[in-house]
Design a protein around this motif. Structure first.
Motif, mmCIF file in Angstrom:
data_model
loop_
_atom_site.group_PDB
_atom_site.id
_atom_site.type_symbol
_atom_site.label_atom_id
_atom_site.label_comp_id
_atom_site.label_asym_id
_atom_site.label_seq_id
_atom_site.Cartn_x
_atom_site.Cartn_y
_atom_site.Cartn_z
ATOM 1 N N GLY A 76 60.555 -76.347 4.034
ATOM 2 C CA GLY A 76 61.870 -76.618 3.482
ATOM 3 C C GLY A 76 62.739 -75.395 3.316
ATOM 4 O O GLY A 76 63.514 -75.312 2.377
ATOM 5 N N ARG A 77 62.652 -74.427 4.200
ATOM 6 C CA ARG A 77 63.478 -73.222 4.113
ATOM 7 C C ARG A 77 64.936 -73.560 4.417
ATOM 8 O O ARG A 77 65.235 -74.211 5.389
ATOM 9 C CB ARG A 77 62.966 -72.186 5.106
ATOM 10 C CG ARG A 77 63.769 -70.902 5.122
ATOM 11 C CD ARG A 77 63.692 -70.201 3.794
ATOM 12 N NE ARG A 77 62.572 -69.314 3.829
ATOM 13 C CZ ARG A 77 62.572 -68.109 3.319
ATOM 14 N NH1 ARG A 77 63.618 -67.670 2.694
ATOM 15 N NH2 ARG A 77 61.522 -67.363 3.392
ATOM 16 N N LEU A 78 65.839 -73.084 3.573
ATOM 17 C CA LEU A 78 67.256 -73.359 3.760
ATOM 18 C C LEU A 78 67.751 -72.748 5.065
ATOM 19 O O LEU A 78 67.528 -71.574 5.323
ATOM 20 C CB LEU A 78 68.053 -72.784 2.583
ATOM 21 C CG LEU A 78 69.563 -72.944 2.655
ATOM 22 C CD1 LEU A 78 69.947 -74.416 2.560
ATOM 23 C CD2 LEU A 78 70.221 -72.153 1.542
ATOM 24 N N GLY A 79 68.432 -73.547 5.873
ATOM 25 C CA GLY A 79 69.016 -73.063 7.108
ATOM 26 C C GLY A 79 70.453 -72.624 6.910
ATOM 27 O O GLY A 79 70.815 -71.502 7.224
ATOM 28 N N HIS A 80 71.281 -73.513 6.377
ATOM 29 C CA HIS A 80 72.672 -73.166 6.101
ATOM 30 C C HIS A 80 73.285 -74.198 5.168
ATOM 31 O O HIS A 80 72.730 -75.268 4.973
ATOM 32 C CB HIS A 80 73.497 -73.055 7.388
ATOM 33 C CG HIS A 80 73.747 -74.353 8.089
ATOM 34 N ND1 HIS A 80 72.885 -74.868 9.029
ATOM 35 C CD2 HIS A 80 74.764 -75.244 7.994
ATOM 36 C CE1 HIS A 80 73.361 -76.010 9.495
ATOM 37 N NE2 HIS A 80 74.508 -76.268 8.874
ATOM 38 N N LEU A 81 74.428 -73.857 4.599
ATOM 39 C CA LEU A 81 75.212 -74.799 3.809
ATOM 40 C C LEU A 81 76.398 -75.261 4.644
ATOM 41 O O LEU A 81 77.082 -74.436 5.253
ATOM 42 C CB LEU A 81 75.762 -74.129 2.538
ATOM 43 C CG LEU A 81 74.756 -73.671 1.511
ATOM 44 C CD1 LEU A 81 75.483 -73.029 0.332
ATOM 45 C CD2 LEU A 81 73.904 -74.828 1.024
#
Length: 127
Positions: free
Chosen positions: A65-70
């Protein structure tokens, strides 16, 4: 100059098991499909109603679940891009509306349709 208005339209995360995430957020939160890249059987990316974007990365070595982008919907994209320049951001290869923040976070600015930001900001999620 007035401050541009915007809202977070989606949060993109890399996941090892995209099917697990699709099922979890559908069954637990009622977040159904808004869009899919690939097929339902073999999705590459999957967007839900409710603002989640899952990007499959089976060999991802980081935590699940690593954040990719907003993804941020902007009332006035050009004003937001101009205002962002004062914060030391850098344009990313995806286009001038993709910005890398100094701490590494990627933000995708998207032009909202007329009135969409005001309608989204008027929603009281606790009502």
């Amino acid at each position: 100059m007035s401050t541009p208005r915007a809202y977070v339209e989606h949060v993109a995360i890399w996941v090892k098991d995209i099917h697990w995430h699709i099922k979890f957020f559908r069954d637990v939160c009622g977040m159904t499909m808004r869009e899919v890249q690939g097929t339902l059987e073999e999705p590459v990316q999957y967007w839900t109603l409710g603002g989640m974007q899952f990007m499959t990365k089976p060999d991802y070595a980081g935590p699940e679940g690593r954040l990719g982008h907003l993804g941020v919907m902007c009332e006035d994209l050009e004003a937001a891009l101009a205002a962002a320049q004062a914060f030391g951001v850098t344009e990313m290869p995806q286009g001038r509306n993709w910005l890398r923040l100094p701490d590494g976070l990627a933000v995708e600015f998207i032009q909202a349709s007329a009135g969409a930001v005001a309608r989204a900001l008027a929603i009281d999620p606790r009502a």
